[in-house]
Design a protein around this motif. Sequence first.
Motif, PDB file in Angstrom:
ATOM      1  N   UNK A   1       0.799  -1.226   0.000  1.00  0.00           N
ATOM      2  CA  UNK A   1       0.000   0.000   0.000  1.00  0.00           C
ATOM      3  C   UNK A   1       0.833   1.278   0.000  1.00  0.00           C
ATOM      4  N   UNK A   2       2.145   1.167   0.167  1.00  0.00           N
ATOM      5  CA  UNK A   2       2.993   2.367   0.184  1.00  0.00           C
ATOM      6  C   UNK A   2       3.068   2.993  -1.205  1.00  0.00           C
ATOM      7  N   UNK A   3       2.939   4.303  -1.224  1.00  0.00           N
ATOM      8  CA  UNK A   3       3.067   5.044  -2.473  1.00  0.00           C
ATOM      9  C   UNK A   3       4.542   5.146  -2.861  1.00  0.00           C
ATOM     10  N   UNK A   4       4.793   5.415  -4.123  1.00  0.00           N
ATOM     11  CA  UNK A   4       6.175   5.521  -4.602  1.00  0.00           C
ATOM     12  C   UNK A   4       6.928   6.627  -3.863  1.00  0.00           C
ATOM     13  N   UNK A   5       6.282   7.771  -3.643  1.00  0.00           N
ATOM     14  CA  UNK A   5       6.950   8.884  -2.964  1.00  0.00           C
ATOM     15  C   UNK A   5       7.269   8.521  -1.512  1.00  0.00           C
ATOM     16  N   UNK A   6       6.407   7.702  -0.879  1.00  0.00           N
ATOM     17  CA  UNK A   6       6.665   7.271   0.493  1.00  0.00           C
ATOM     18  C   UNK A   6       7.888   6.361   0.544  1.00  0.00           C
ATOM     19  N   UNK A   7       7.999   5.476  -0.419  1.00  0.00           N
ATOM     20  CA  UNK A   7       9.154   4.581  -0.476  1.00  0.00           C
ATOM     21  C   UNK A   7      10.445   5.368  -0.677  1.00  0.00           C
ATOM     22  N   UNK A   8      10.410   6.327  -1.576  1.00  0.00           N
ATOM     23  CA  UNK A   8      11.604   7.147  -1.832  1.00  0.00           C
ATOM     24  C   UNK A   8      11.968   8.000  -0.617  1.00  0.00           C
ATOM     25  N   UNK A   9      10.972   8.592   0.002  1.00  0.00           N
ATOM     26  CA  UNK A   9      11.220   9.410   1.186  1.00  0.00           C
ATOM     27  C   UNK A   9      11.787   8.564   2.322  1.00  0.00           C
ATOM     28  N   UNK A  10      11.240   7.371   2.527  1.00  0.00           N
ATOM     29  CA  UNK A  10      11.734   6.481   3.586  1.00  0.00           C
ATOM     30  C   UNK A  10      13.172   6.057   3.309  1.00  0.00           C
ATOM     31  N   UNK A  11      13.462   5.677   2.074  1.00  0.00           N
ATOM     32  CA  UNK A  11      14.828   5.257   1.726  1.00  0.00           C
ATOM     33  C   UNK A  11      15.804   6.417   1.883  1.00  0.00           C
TER      34      UNK A  11
ATOM     35  N   UNK B   1      15.499   9.037   3.857  1.00  0.00           N
ATOM     36  CA  UNK B   1      15.662   9.328   5.286  1.00  0.00           C
ATOM     37  C   UNK B   1      16.570   8.296   5.948  1.00  0.00           C
ATOM     38  N   UNK B   2      16.418   7.026   5.581  1.00  0.00           N
ATOM     39  CA  UNK B   2      17.268   5.989   6.175  1.00  0.00           C
ATOM     40  C   UNK B   2      18.731   6.216   5.836  1.00  0.00           C
ATOM     41  N   UNK B   3      19.030   6.487   4.568  1.00  0.00           N
ATOM     42  CA  UNK B   3      20.428   6.702   4.183  1.00  0.00           C
ATOM     43  C   UNK B   3      20.969   8.002   4.757  1.00  0.00           C
ATOM     44  N   UNK B   4      20.114   9.011   4.880  1.00  0.00           N
ATOM     45  CA  UNK B   4      20.533  10.262   5.515  1.00  0.00           C
ATOM     46  C   UNK B   4      20.881  10.025   6.981  1.00  0.00           C
ATOM     47  N   UNK B   5      20.092   9.199   7.663  1.00  0.00           N
ATOM     48  CA  UNK B   5      20.390   8.890   9.064  1.00  0.00           C
ATOM     49  C   UNK B   5      21.680   8.084   9.189  1.00  0.00           C
ATOM     50  N   UNK B   6      21.892   7.112   8.299  1.00  0.00           N
ATOM     51  CA  UNK B   6      23.145   6.354   8.332  1.00  0.00           C
ATOM     52  C   UNK B   6      24.346   7.278   8.125  1.00  0.00           C
ATOM     53  N   UNK B   7      24.248   8.169   7.132  1.00  0.00           N
ATOM     54  CA  UNK B   7      25.356   9.094   6.853  1.00  0.00           C
ATOM     55  C   UNK B   7      25.599  10.012   8.048  1.00  0.00           C
ATOM     56  N   UNK B   8      24.528  10.528   8.638  1.00  0.00           N
ATOM     57  CA  UNK B   8      24.667  11.414   9.802  1.00  0.00           C
ATOM     58  C   UNK B   8      25.301  10.670  10.969  1.00  0.00           C
ATOM     59  N   UNK B   9      24.853   9.442  11.228  1.00  0.00           N
ATOM     60  CA  UNK B   9      25.431   8.675  12.336  1.00  0.00           C
ATOM     61  C   UNK B   9      26.919   8.435  12.118  1.00  0.00           C
ATOM     62  N   UNK B  10      27.292   8.093  10.905  1.00  0.00           N
ATOM     63  CA  UNK B  10      28.704   7.849  10.601  1.00  0.00           C
ATOM     64  C   UNK B  10      29.534   9.118  10.789  1.00  0.00           C
ATOM     65  N   UNK B  11      29.032  10.245  10.296  1.00  0.00           N
ATOM     66  CA  UNK B  11      29.762  11.508  10.444  1.00  0.00           C
ATOM     67  C   UNK B  11      29.792  11.994  11.892  1.00  0.00           C
ATOM     68  N   UNK B  12      28.759  11.707  12.642  1.00  0.00           N
ATOM     69  CA  UNK B  12      28.744  12.059  14.067  1.00  0.00           C
ATOM     70  C   UNK B  12      29.815  11.261  14.811  1.00  0.00           C
ATOM     71  N   UNK B  13      29.923   9.977  14.506  1.00  0.00           N
ATOM     72  CA  UNK B  13      30.952   9.143  15.141  1.00  0.00           C
ATOM     73  C   UNK B  13      32.351   9.652  14.783  1.00  0.00           C
ATOM     74  N   UNK B  14      32.573   9.937  13.509  1.00  0.00           N
ATOM     75  CA  UNK B  14      33.888  10.424  13.069  1.00  0.00           C
ATOM     76  C   UNK B  14      34.215  11.761  13.713  1.00  0.00           C
ATOM     77  N   UNK B  15      33.255  12.681  13.725  1.00  0.00           N
ATOM     78  CA  UNK B  15      33.514  13.997  14.321  1.00  0.00           C
ATOM     79  C   UNK B  15      33.727  13.888  15.827  1.00  0.00           C
ATOM     80  N   UNK B  16      33.011  12.977  16.491  1.00  0.00           N
ATOM     81  CA  UNK B  16      33.232  12.761  17.922  1.00  0.00           C
ATOM     82  C   UNK B  16      34.638  12.258  18.192  1.00  0.00           C
TER      83      UNK B  16
END
Length: 191
Positions: free
Chosen positions: A81-91, A93-108
Amino acid sequence: MQWRNTNDRFGLVTGSLHWLMALAVIGLTALGLWMTSLTYYSPYYTSAPFWHKSIGLVFAALLVLRLIWRAATPSPAHVASHQRWERRLAAGAQWLMYAAMLLIVISGYLISTAKGRGVSLFGWVEVPALISNLPDQAQRAGAVHYWLALGLLGVAGVHALGALKHHFIDKDNTLRRMLGMRLLNATENRK
């Protein structure tokens, strides 16, 4: 609940890493904001950073484990039932969170090693300072660390709101798949 992901739900390993890391992000951000407000005379002036760094190192290890597990274990199929835009937005957001977590660890790590000292893991072992004495290393890494942590909380908040929207408004299996709950069948899902 199975250990590995299946075609219709996330497995125990993926779910456990997801929720453990979500709690760690919230806890580390709260601890980080609190500890930066401490004065030199606070009894927690040295212990709060010790705990923040140690838990941060555990978080870094969990992040590496999660990325390896994600690469090795296919994710469940999208909810129909997920719309195409929902799938793209979720994907996105997930990759943005992974990138942010990785950069937060490196900067820490860069904040902690700016003066050439390693980072202690609960006093058991020390992660060596491989990069130090760069111009304004602690200040620049600190700004990146702070703003990415706040940004991560914002994206994670939108991620959580999306999951709640799917659960309470759309009444689909999105959140149920990550919580290990009984899945709705196709006819129940259309209600």
